[in-house]
Design an enzyme around this catalytic site. Structure first.
Site, short mmCIF file in Angstrom:
data_model
loop_
_atom_site.label_atom_id
_atom_site.label_comp_id
_atom_site.label_asym_id
_atom_site.label_seq_id
_atom_site.Cartn_x
_atom_site.Cartn_y
_atom_site.Cartn_z
N GLU A 63 -37.81 7.04 -5.17
CA GLU A 63 -37.88 5.61 -4.81
C GLU A 63 -36.51 4.96 -4.91
O GLU A 63 -35.54 5.55 -5.38
CB GLU A 63 -38.91 4.93 -5.71
CG GLU A 63 -40.30 5.52 -5.50
CD GLU A 63 -41.40 4.84 -6.29
OE1 GLU A 63 -41.09 4.02 -7.20
OE2 GLU A 63 -42.57 5.12 -6.00
N GLU A 74 -43.64 14.62 0.37
CA GLU A 74 -43.84 15.53 1.50
C GLU A 74 -42.59 15.63 2.36
O GLU A 74 -42.20 16.72 2.79
CB GLU A 74 -45.00 15.04 2.38
CG GLU A 74 -46.36 15.05 1.72
CD GLU A 74 -46.71 13.75 1.00
OE1 GLU A 74 -45.80 13.12 0.42
OE2 GLU A 74 -47.88 13.36 1.02
N1 THU Z 1 -46.08 8.78 -1.94
C1 THU Z 1 -45.81 10.10 -1.70
O1 THU Z 1 -44.81 10.65 -2.20
N2 THU Z 1 -46.66 10.80 -0.92
C2 THU Z 1 -47.81 10.31 -0.39
O2 THU Z 1 -48.53 11.04 0.28
C3 THU Z 1 -48.19 8.91 -0.63
C4 THU Z 1 -47.22 8.09 -1.38
C5 THU Z 1 -45.18 8.02 -2.81
C6 THU Z 1 -44.39 6.93 -2.15
C7 THU Z 1 -44.11 6.02 -3.32
O3 THU Z 1 -42.98 6.51 -4.01
C8 THU Z 1 -45.32 6.20 -4.22
O4 THU Z 1 -45.94 7.41 -3.83
C9 THU Z 1 -46.32 5.06 -4.15
O5 THU Z 1 -46.73 4.83 -2.86
#
Ligand code: THU
Length: 157
Positions: A63, A74
């Site tokens: 993030e 992913e």
């Molecule tokens: N996130 C993922 O890494 N993969 C997903 O399939 C859904 C969401 C992450 C994005 C963000 O850092 C956190 O999860 C909350 O949405």
């Protein structure tokens, strides 16, 4: 007029029911989720991709204080995999998610739209289905291709 119904078959299995190679992939997705940098969402996701060479590439969400600049687990895994091993097909991807207290989600999460689009690119590039394992604490949801997760996808070809 005609109606077109599009369905997505989802197989639901217990961890013990999937083959050893997929259990290893699930273990890797769970393990790498601990490497998430997620101070804003407190939501840790791990992804592990099995390549046609047998190698496993992993990624965790990263993030940023400017929220849209962050990237899902992913895509971290997929972009690394294709950057380093451009000739390897993606065979299977496992995705696992944990709350900040370390508790695994009981229901699996499914990739966001951006990740479906990004993964579909590699499925189409190699003309080879990517199996998807959505990992929950109790059950694994198994989908046989990314295109099943992104029907009616965009293409200009
Ligand atoms: N996130 C993922 O890494 N993969 C997903 O399939 C859904 C969401 C992450 C994005 C963000 O850092 C956190 O999860 C909350 O949405």
């Amino acid at each position: 007029m005609k109606q077109l119904n599009i369905t997505t078959p989802v197989l639901i299995a217990k961890y013990e029911e999937v083959p050893a190679v997929e259990r290893q992939l699930i273990d890797e997705a769970r393990r790498i989720s601990a490497q998430a940098y997620a101070p804003y969402s407190n939501f840790s996701v791990g992804a592990a991709i099995l390549l046609s060479s047998g190698k496993i590439v992993t990624g965790a969400n990263q993030e940023n204080v400017a929220y849209p600049s962050g990237t899902c687990a992913e895509r971290v895994a997929a972009f690394y995999a294709h950057a380093h091993f451009p000739d390897d097909k993606f065979v299977t991807i496992a995705i696992a998610a944990f709350h900040s207290d370390g508790e695994e989600l009981s229901q699996p999460i499914s990739p966001c739209g951006n990740c479906r689009q990004a993964l579909l690119e590699y499925e189409n590039l190699f003309n080879s289905k990517i199996k998807v394992l959505l990992v929950g604490k109790e059950y694994i949801h198994i989908i046989s291709s990314i295109s099943d997760l992104l029907p009616l996808s965009f293409s200009h070809l």
